[in-house]
Design a protein around this motif. Structure first.
Motif, PDB file in Angstrom:
ATOM      1  N   VAL A  21     -16.216  78.017 111.059  1.00 34.61           N
ATOM      2  CA  VAL A  21     -16.429  79.427 112.142  1.00 34.61           C
ATOM      3  C   VAL A  21     -17.483  80.254 112.185  1.00 34.61           C
ATOM      4  N   SER A  22     -18.293  80.998 113.361  1.00 39.21           N
ATOM      5  CA  SER A  22     -19.065  81.633 113.204  1.00 39.21           C
ATOM      6  C   SER A  22     -18.789  83.289 113.699  1.00 39.21           C
ATOM      7  N   GLY A  23     -20.168  84.518 113.056  1.00 36.74           N
ATOM      8  CA  GLY A  23     -19.609  85.492 113.865  1.00 36.74           C
ATOM      9  C   GLY A  23     -21.760  85.594 114.293  1.00 36.74           C
ATOM     10  N   THR A  24     -21.849  85.762 115.303  1.00 37.59           N
ATOM     11  CA  THR A  24     -23.242  86.506 115.473  1.00 37.59           C
ATOM     12  C   THR A  24     -23.270  87.887 116.435  1.00 37.59           C
ATOM     13  N   SER A  25     -24.279  88.943 116.065  1.00 40.74           N
ATOM     14  CA  SER A  25     -24.567  90.050 116.352  1.00 40.74           C
ATOM     15  C   SER A  25     -26.259  90.144 116.920  1.00 40.74           C
ATOM     16  N   SER A  26     -26.380  91.035 117.937  1.00 45.52           N
ATOM     17  CA  SER A  26     -27.377  91.289 118.100  1.00 45.52           C
ATOM     18  C   SER A  26     -28.212  92.928 118.600  1.00 45.52           C
ATOM     19  N   GLU A  27     -28.733  93.955 118.097  1.00 43.54           N
ATOM     20  CA  GLU A  27     -28.758  94.746 118.292  1.00 43.54           C
ATOM     21  C   GLU A  27     -30.447  95.224 118.965  1.00 43.54           C
ATOM     22  N   LEU A  28     -30.361  96.031 119.746  1.00 41.00           N
ATOM     23  CA  LEU A  28     -31.369  95.814 120.409  1.00 41.00           C
ATOM     24  C   LEU A  28     -32.533  97.441 120.263  1.00 41.00           C
ATOM     25  N   LEU A  65      -7.840  81.509 113.411  1.00 37.38           N
ATOM     26  CA  LEU A  65      -7.165  79.951 112.985  1.00 37.38           C
ATOM     27  C   LEU A  65      -6.029  79.872 112.324  1.00 37.38           C
ATOM     28  N   ASN A  66      -5.512  81.115 111.849  1.00 37.73           N
ATOM     29  CA  ASN A  66      -4.431  81.576 110.529  1.00 37.73           C
ATOM     30  C   ASN A  66      -5.297  81.114 109.271  1.00 37.73           C
ATOM     31  N   ALA A  67      -6.533  81.123 109.181  1.00 36.84           N
ATOM     32  CA  ALA A  67      -6.949  80.824 107.339  1.00 36.84           C
ATOM     33  C   ALA A  67      -6.943  82.744 107.248  1.00 36.84           C
ATOM     34  N   ASN A  68      -7.060  82.178 105.451  1.00 34.23           N
ATOM     35  CA  ASN A  68      -7.730  83.082 104.663  1.00 34.23           C
ATOM     36  C   ASN A  68      -8.319  83.248 104.239  1.00 34.23           C
ATOM     37  N   ALA A  69      -9.232  82.323 104.244  1.00 33.15           N
ATOM     38  CA  ALA A  69     -10.994  82.871 103.466  1.00 33.15           C
ATOM     39  C   ALA A  69     -11.883  82.182 104.577  1.00 33.15           C
ATOM     40  N   VAL A  70     -12.622  82.276 104.024  1.00 39.71           N
ATOM     41  CA  VAL A  70     -13.897  81.666 104.359  1.00 39.71           C
ATOM     42  C   VAL A  70     -14.703  81.452 103.518  1.00 39.71           C
ATOM     43  N   LEU A  71     -15.485  79.887 103.587  1.00 44.91           N
ATOM     44  CA  LEU A  71     -15.949  79.704 102.196  1.00 44.91           C
ATOM     45  C   LEU A  71     -17.639  79.098 102.981  1.00 44.91           C
ATOM     46  N   GLY A  72     -18.505  79.106 102.168  1.00 48.53           N
ATOM     47  CA  GLY A  72     -19.587  78.421 102.184  1.00 48.53           C
ATOM     48  C   GLY A  72     -20.331  78.999 103.320  1.00 48.53           C
ATOM     49  N   ILE A  73     -20.276  80.256 102.978  1.00 47.77           N
ATOM     50  CA  ILE A  73     -21.114  81.490 104.800  1.00 47.77           C
ATOM     51  C   ILE A  73     -22.455  81.308 104.024  1.00 47.77           C
ATOM     52  N   SER A  74     -23.162  81.428 105.414  1.00 43.38           N
ATOM     53  CA  SER A  74     -24.570  80.897 105.274  1.00 43.38           C
ATOM     54  C   SER A  74     -25.154  82.340 106.150  1.00 43.38           C
ATOM     55  N   VAL A  75     -26.236  82.985 106.363  1.00 39.12           N
ATOM     56  CA  VAL A  75     -26.562  84.146 106.754  1.00 39.12           C
ATOM     57  C   VAL A  75     -27.491  83.979 107.333  1.00 39.12           C
ATOM     58  N   ASP A  76     -28.068  84.406 108.722  1.00 44.67           N
ATOM     59  CA  ASP A  76     -29.682  83.847 108.495  1.00 44.67           C
ATOM     60  C   ASP A  76     -29.418  85.348 110.363  1.00 44.67           C
ATOM     61  N   VAL A  77     -29.869  86.327 110.110  1.00 43.14           N
ATOM     62  CA  VAL A  77     -31.126  87.042 110.119  1.00 43.14           C
ATOM     63  C   VAL A  77     -32.181  87.280 110.440  1.00 43.14           C
ATOM     64  N   GLU A  78     -32.946  87.198 112.212  1.00 47.53           N
ATOM     65  CA  GLU A  78     -34.085  87.102 112.799  1.00 47.53           C
ATOM     66  C   GLU A  78     -34.307  88.362 113.773  1.00 47.53           C
ATOM     67  N   THR A  79     -36.025  88.463 113.538  1.00 46.22           N
ATOM     68  CA  THR A  79     -36.159  89.715 114.278  1.00 46.22           C
ATOM     69  C   THR A  79     -37.207  89.547 115.150  1.00 46.22           C
ATOM     70  N   VAL A  89     -24.164  84.127 111.256  1.00 48.91           N
ATOM     71  CA  VAL A  89     -23.238  83.953 109.702  1.00 48.91           C
ATOM     72  C   VAL A  89     -22.011  83.156 110.181  1.00 48.91           C
ATOM     73  N   THR A  90     -22.081  81.793 109.571  1.00 47.25           N
ATOM     74  CA  THR A  90     -21.739  80.039 109.250  1.00 47.25           C
ATOM     75  C   THR A  90     -20.684  80.043 108.008  1.00 47.25           C
ATOM     76  N   GLY A  91     -19.562  79.677 108.345  1.00 51.55           N
ATOM     77  CA  GLY A  91     -18.642  78.844 107.280  1.00 51.55           C
ATOM     78  C   GLY A  91     -17.071  78.305 107.728  1.00 51.55           C
ATOM     79  N   THR A  92     -16.868  77.675 106.667  1.00 52.11           N
ATOM     80  CA  THR A  92     -15.794  76.946 106.564  1.00 52.11           C
ATOM     81  C   THR A  92     -14.979  78.137 106.410  1.00 52.11           C
ATOM     82  N   ALA A  93     -13.612  77.816 106.967  1.00 54.69           N
ATOM     83  CA  ALA A  93     -12.234  78.485 107.287  1.00 54.69           C
ATOM     84  C   ALA A  93     -10.693  77.556 106.344  1.00 54.69           C
ATOM     85  N   VAL A  94     -10.885  77.855 105.375  1.00 53.78           N
ATOM     86  CA  VAL A  94      -9.284  77.814 104.996  1.00 53.78           C
ATOM     87  C   VAL A  94      -8.529  78.402 105.053  1.00 53.78           C
TER      88      VAL A  94
END
Length: 97
Positions: A21-28, A65-79, A89-94
């Motif tokens: 699973v992932s999530g993204t966001s941008s702010e201008l 996905l009916n998960a109750n946790a996300v493991l191995g989350i990686s965060v990437d910030v760019e400007t 942010v990306t991780g494995t839903a479990v």
């Protein structure tokens, strides 16, 4: 929902892997000058908001996905030029028990 950058959660066992699973966001925002403390605080606030939005989207996608946790989350910030902030942010839903 348990969120972690680690691949395990102490005291829990992974019962089922649901998928990536992932999530993204941008702010201008208007261009900031990195020269003053006030502007540095404004930049930090913008980045924090973008990060919170990305994590909320990650949790929403894991919930779908009916998960109750996300493991191995990686965060990437760019400007770009100090005015556009992108957080991914990306991780494995479990399911854990």
């Amino acid at each position: 929902m348990i969120l972690t950058t680690t691949n395990t959660i102490e005291g829990f066992k992974v019962i089922e892997y649901k998928g990536i699973v992932s999530g993204t966001s941008s702010e201008l925002k208007t261009k900031f000058s990195f020269k003053t403390e006030k502007n540095m605080e404004m930049i930090a606030n913008v980045m924090t908001e973008a990060k919170e939005q990305a994590f909320q989207k990650l949790k929403d996608n894991a919930t779908k996905l009916n998960a109750n946790a996300v493991l191995g989350i990686s965060v990437d910030v760019e400007t770009v030029n100090g005015s556009y902030f992108f957080v991914s942010v990306t991780g494995t839903a479990v399911n854990v028990a």
